[in-house]
Design a protein around this motif. Structure first.
Motif, mmCIF file in Angstrom:
data_model
loop_
_atom_site.group_PDB
_atom_site.id
_atom_site.type_symbol
_atom_site.label_atom_id
_atom_site.label_comp_id
_atom_site.label_asym_id
_atom_site.label_seq_id
_atom_site.Cartn_x
_atom_site.Cartn_y
_atom_site.Cartn_z
ATOM 1 N N GLY A 130 0.794 -1.215 0.000
ATOM 2 C CA GLY A 130 0.000 0.000 0.000
ATOM 3 C C GLY A 130 0.827 1.266 0.000
ATOM 4 O O GLY A 130 0.306 2.336 0.318
ATOM 5 N N ASP A 131 2.118 1.168 -0.324
ATOM 6 C CA ASP A 131 2.979 2.344 -0.317
ATOM 7 C C ASP A 131 2.885 3.088 -1.648
ATOM 8 O O ASP A 131 2.651 2.493 -2.698
ATOM 9 C CB ASP A 131 4.440 1.943 -0.081
ATOM 10 C CG ASP A 131 4.659 1.445 1.337
ATOM 11 O OD1 ASP A 131 3.770 1.668 2.169
ATOM 12 O OD2 ASP A 131 5.716 0.853 1.600
ATOM 13 N N GLY A 132 3.067 4.386 -1.553
ATOM 14 C CA GLY A 132 3.138 5.215 -2.756
ATOM 15 C C GLY A 132 4.559 5.703 -2.965
ATOM 16 O O GLY A 132 5.300 5.956 -2.007
ATOM 17 N N LEU A 133 4.976 5.863 -4.229
ATOM 18 C CA LEU A 133 6.334 6.277 -4.565
ATOM 19 C C LEU A 133 6.357 7.744 -4.968
ATOM 20 O O LEU A 133 5.398 8.270 -5.546
ATOM 21 C CB LEU A 133 6.880 5.431 -5.721
ATOM 22 C CG LEU A 133 6.980 3.926 -5.482
ATOM 23 C CD1 LEU A 133 7.438 3.238 -6.752
ATOM 24 C CD2 LEU A 133 7.947 3.634 -4.360
ATOM 25 N N TRP A 134 7.486 8.404 -4.662
ATOM 26 C CA TRP A 134 7.698 9.764 -5.159
ATOM 27 C C TRP A 134 9.157 9.925 -5.548
ATOM 28 O O TRP A 134 10.045 9.271 -5.007
ATOM 29 C CB TRP A 134 7.278 10.820 -4.135
ATOM 30 C CG TRP A 134 7.817 10.619 -2.731
ATOM 31 C CD1 TRP A 134 7.229 9.952 -1.720
ATOM 32 C CD2 TRP A 134 9.075 11.106 -2.199
ATOM 33 N NE1 TRP A 134 8.005 9.969 -0.591
ATOM 34 C CE2 TRP A 134 9.151 10.687 -0.854
ATOM 35 C CE3 TRP A 134 10.127 11.854 -2.718
ATOM 36 C CZ2 TRP A 134 10.230 10.993 -0.030
ATOM 37 C CZ3 TRP A 134 11.208 12.166 -1.899
ATOM 38 C CH2 TRP A 134 11.245 11.730 -0.578
#
Length: 866
Positions: free
Chosen positions: A193-197
């Motif tokens: 459930g992690d988001g990348l930036w």
């Protein structure tokens, strides 16, 4: 020739060949092609080779061809047979030179591709020299992926083709492994459930993954890829801390940037986000160029931490003594109140079993009783004697809670002890932490499900229904959006208070989440019971709510589902009630709807009957029938029971089972009960005035009447007005009514008994009497419920219970009346068991007053008949 035989790197040879193939014009003689190769410095070791296999035109050409480190061959464009092959090809493919030269081009291709090979070779004759990737077969059966660099040449005056082969199998495998690794990485991040930036620091551009945006409720194209825009989403109170964490990482004080922050979602709510990242690229001066990282939604975790922190504070500061033990009853923790109560410090009891506090003052079966209660109900409570550390005894009210684990056992035991006066307050406080909504104080979803599950179990056992009302507030979102969440929360609190005001005893209202609520109505008999509560709910909500000068009007949409017809488990009932709620919204809001159309029709019918029942007394549509009661020994007429009947001018006779529940629901039962009491006394007086030998008449009291603290004085007034002696009026109270509010019940019964009235407990065996109270009630009769009488001949259990009830009544010096006697076999058996009186269709049906009057003149006729 010696110069031509000096060794050169094989890679240089391969590179030169590639340059040569890319630059040389099509159709060049092989000798010229190899001459250019020699001029470019592509020379290899001059190793021995077989002259009989060499089709080349000179030693130099043959040397360059043979000593190449890359596989090469020449084949005929006319019949596709190999004309020449170098050592590198022999090694790579595993053939001997003789074997290779006996094959054609189709032999080294997989069988499925040979047909396409013929077409490509036909194009080769037309000059196609495009590089391509193909699959070749080695002598040992292995398939390899190769890149073929073709060039048209002439060999021995015939059209031929020179192929240089690059084995790209390893490269393809590496690329496939890289693709698989990337796929797994993407799946892992998605699962977590992690988001990348990815932030380009000098330009301020920052790109976010789709998951990162979805975490805050945004679509793919909705957030600008600018760092300053990202900062606007961070809570102002958290932004300085975020910047400080970044600066520490930028200075190299910490290896990883990590910070918890609140970020505003698209919906406007604040969500807790854990940001982690690392600078992966710097310029020559050490300034950051690029930084990448992830964001994780930790809102649920933070909420859990807050709850745990709150629970820990409550635990430590509670006035109740609390002890927590593991599954083996070893003490894990105690609070300060425990130390104050017991005199033992934490270090003295941790690791020990707490039994030493009570074991010397309890009977041998005490611990077995506690264990049994915990297994059945996960709870035990009672008064015990504890021993203080200094040796003196103290009385405490102790509760033990067993915490279930995932394996069907218990993971922990919680022991709570307090003095008796403070028990309710502190138990409620601890219960609140685990099972109640912090905003409204109502039960939360978990407790609602527990209570609904318990209600379903009881309903299954008792053969009754359970109502589930699912409702929310119409257009609540508009209030939240326009006035803010603060006022929205206060409105929810006001709504919760109003709903509490309409609850019956035993009902539960819970906050499901947001503005959604669930109301549980256990032990109802009809769908109209639920409709009544739903109507009260709608009426209660319509009054304005005054909050900070805002007059807020809020209405509910209510959906109703009933057990068992609309679902037999918690999830189905809640889901179906939710669906019915949306049907209510579709009908214009501010109304209630059943899950089934049939129940809707019944609800409308009950409302119609209610309106007509309100005028039935004024229109003199009500009357009394009297069902005789006879002595078992001798058959003497001993009395009658007054039964209310309603004769509707259009509907005809309406069964009491239909209109009595409506009267109870709509608050009319009090007026009907008083009318019945007064009419029964009037009829007794009329029979006496006519010179008849009257008998006592029994009148049923409803629960509503019995809760009237002035009941005795009201009945005394009726007796005085009608001139009826108290011994001719018997009062019947159901077992379930008697057992409510026992001390108040006892006081009311004593007042009625003091008037000289005969008191009977009705429907005995269907409720939950406590013998410890029953012997204290000033009762005169016990009426066995008809359900036991009906099963006397067929059920040994019913027979045993009936015999036990009669024996108990005799022990309490009560007369026993059997209701619902319909067969001679039942009468005989009841007589054998010692029953005093009987009532039922066998000896007489309910009759109008005029018909029953004839019995008063013939009170011994039944005695003669039996």
């Amino acid at each position: 020739m010696h110069a031509l035989r000096r060794p050169l790197p094989a890679l240089l040879c391969a590179f030169s060949l590639l340059l040569l193939f890319g630059a040389w014009r099509s159709g060049a003689p092989l000798g010229s092609l190899l001459a250019v190769l020699a001029a470019g410095g592509c020379l290899a070791h001059a190793l021995g080779y077989s002259h009989r296999a060499a089709p080349l035109t000179s030693d130099t050409e043959h040397l360059l061809f043979e000593q190449s480190s890359l596989p090469m061959w020449i084949y005929s464009l006319e019949d596709l047979r190999f004309l020449a092959v170098n050592e590198a090809a022999l090694r790579h493919y595993g053939y001997t030179r003789e074997e290779f030269l006996s094959l054609d081009m189709l032999a080294i291709r997989p069988e499925a591709e040979r047909e396409g090979m013929r077409e490509r070779l036909a194009r080769a004759r037309l000059g196609d020299e495009a590089t391509r990737v193909s699959r070749h077969c080695c002598r040992d059966g292995r398939e390899i992926l190769v890149e073929v660099h073709p060039h048209n040449v002439r060999h021995a005056g015939r059209p031929a083709r020179l192929n240089l082969i690059l084995d790209v199998s390893a490269r393809e495998s590496a690329e496939a492994a890289l693709r698989e690794s990337r796929r797994r990485w993407d799946e892992t991040l998605e699962a977590l459930g992690d988001g990348l930036w990815d932030w380009h620091v000098p330009s301020g551009r920052i790109s976010h993954s789709q998951r990162w945006k979805a975490m805050l409720g945004y679509g793919v194209e909705e957030l600008a890829d600018r760092h300053d825009e990202w900062q606007k989403l961070v809570h102002p109170e958290d932004l300085p801390r975020v910047n400080e964490a970044y600066e520490r990482h930028q200075r190299g004080e910490v290896p990883v940037f990590e910070c918890e922050m609140r970020m505003r979602a698209k919906s406007g709510v604040w969500r807790w986000i854990l940001g982690r990242g690392r600078i992966i690229e710097r310029d020559d001066q050490g300034q950051p160029l690029r930084m990448v990282g992830t964001n994780s939604d930790i809102t649920a975790r933070k909420a859990g931490e807050d709850q745990l922190s709150l629970a820990a504070r409550v635990f430590e500061h509670s006035h109740d003594a609390i002890l927590i033990a593991d599954s083996q009853w070893r003490t894990l923790s105690v609070n300060r109140a425990f130390t104050a109560l017991s005199g033992y410090t934490s270090s003295e009891v941790v690791g020990c079993r707490p039994h030493f506090l009570v074991e010397t003052h309890q009977p041998p079966e005490f611990f077995a009783t506690v264990k049994s209660a915990l297994q059945r109900r996960q709870f035990w409570a009672g008064e015990v004697i504890n021993v203080h550390a200094d040796g003196h005894e103290l009385y405490v009210d102790e509760s033990i809670i067993a915490v279930p684990d995932d394996r069907g056992g218990f993971s922990h035991y919680i022991i709570i002890a307090s003095d008796i006066s403070e028990r309710r307050e502190h138990q409620a406080r601890i219960e609140f932490l685990a099972h109640y909504d912090a905003l409204t104080g109502l039960p939360n979803r978990s407790l609602m499900q527990d209570r609904l599950g318990l209600a379903l179990t009881q309903a299954e056992r008792d053969g009754c229904q359970v109502g589930v009302l699912f409702f929310d507030l119409d257009r609540f979102k508009n209030i939240n959006d326009s006035l803010g969440h603060h006022l929205g929360d206060r409105l929810l609190q006001a709504v919760a208070e109003r709903v509490r005001g309409i609850l019956r005893e035993g009902d539960t209202v819970a906050r499901q989440g947001g503005d959604e609520f669930v109301l549980i109505l256990p032990r109802i008999q009809h769908g109209r019971d639920a409709a009544k509560v739903a109507a009260k709910l709608c009426r209660a909500m319509r009054a304005p709510v005054d909050l900070d000068g805002h007059q807020l009007l809020v209405t509910p949409s209510v959906g109703i589902a009933l057990f068992p017809q609309d679902g037999r488990d918690v999830a189905s009932l809640v889901k179906n009630a939710d669906a019915a709620m949306y049907h209510a919204k579709a009908q214009g809001r501010d109304n209630y709807q059943f899950y089934t159309a049939e129940l809707n029709a019944r609800a409308l019918e009950s409302l119609s009957l209610e309106n007509e029942l309100r005028g039935a007394m004024a229109r003199e549509e009500l009357r009394l029938h009297f069902q005789p009661q006879f002595a078992m020994a001798g058959g003497r007429l001993t009395g009658a029971e007054a039964l209310l009947r309603w004769s509707h001018p259009e509907r005809g006779d309406i069964p009491p089972g239909l209109f009595i529940p409506i009267a109870e629901e709509r608050g009319l039962i009090g007026a009907l009960g008083e009318w019945t009491l007064r009419e029964a006394c009037r009829q007794i007086r009329a029979w006496a005035a006519a010179g008849m030998a009257v008998v006592p008449v029994a009148v049923n009291l409803s629960a509503l009447q019995f809760r009237d603290r002035n009941l005795a004085s009201r009945i005394a007034a009726v007796l005085h007005e009608t001139g009826v002696a108290p011994e001719y009026l018997h009062l019947e109270i159901t077992e379930s009514v008697l057992m409510q509010h026992v001390e108040i019940t006892l006081d009311t019964l004593r007042q009625l008994s003091a008037l000289g009235l005969c008191l009977a407990i009705d429907d005995f065996g269907t409720g939950y009497s406590s013998l410890s109270y029953l012997h204290r009630f000033p009762l005169d009769k016990l009426k066995i419920d008809r359900s036991f009488v009906a099963e006397l001949a067929d059920s040994p259990d019913a027979l045993a219970l009936t015999e036990t009830m009669i024996a108990m009544a005799k022990g309490l010096r009560l007369k026993v009346v059997a209701e619902g006697v319909e067969t001679e076999a039942q009468r005989l058996r009841l007589g054998e068991l010692g029953c005093d009186e009987l009532q039922g269709y066998l000896v007489g049906r309910p009759e109008p007053a005029a018909v029953f009057a004839a019995r008063l003149g013939l009170r011994d006729a039944f005695a003669e008949a039996i």
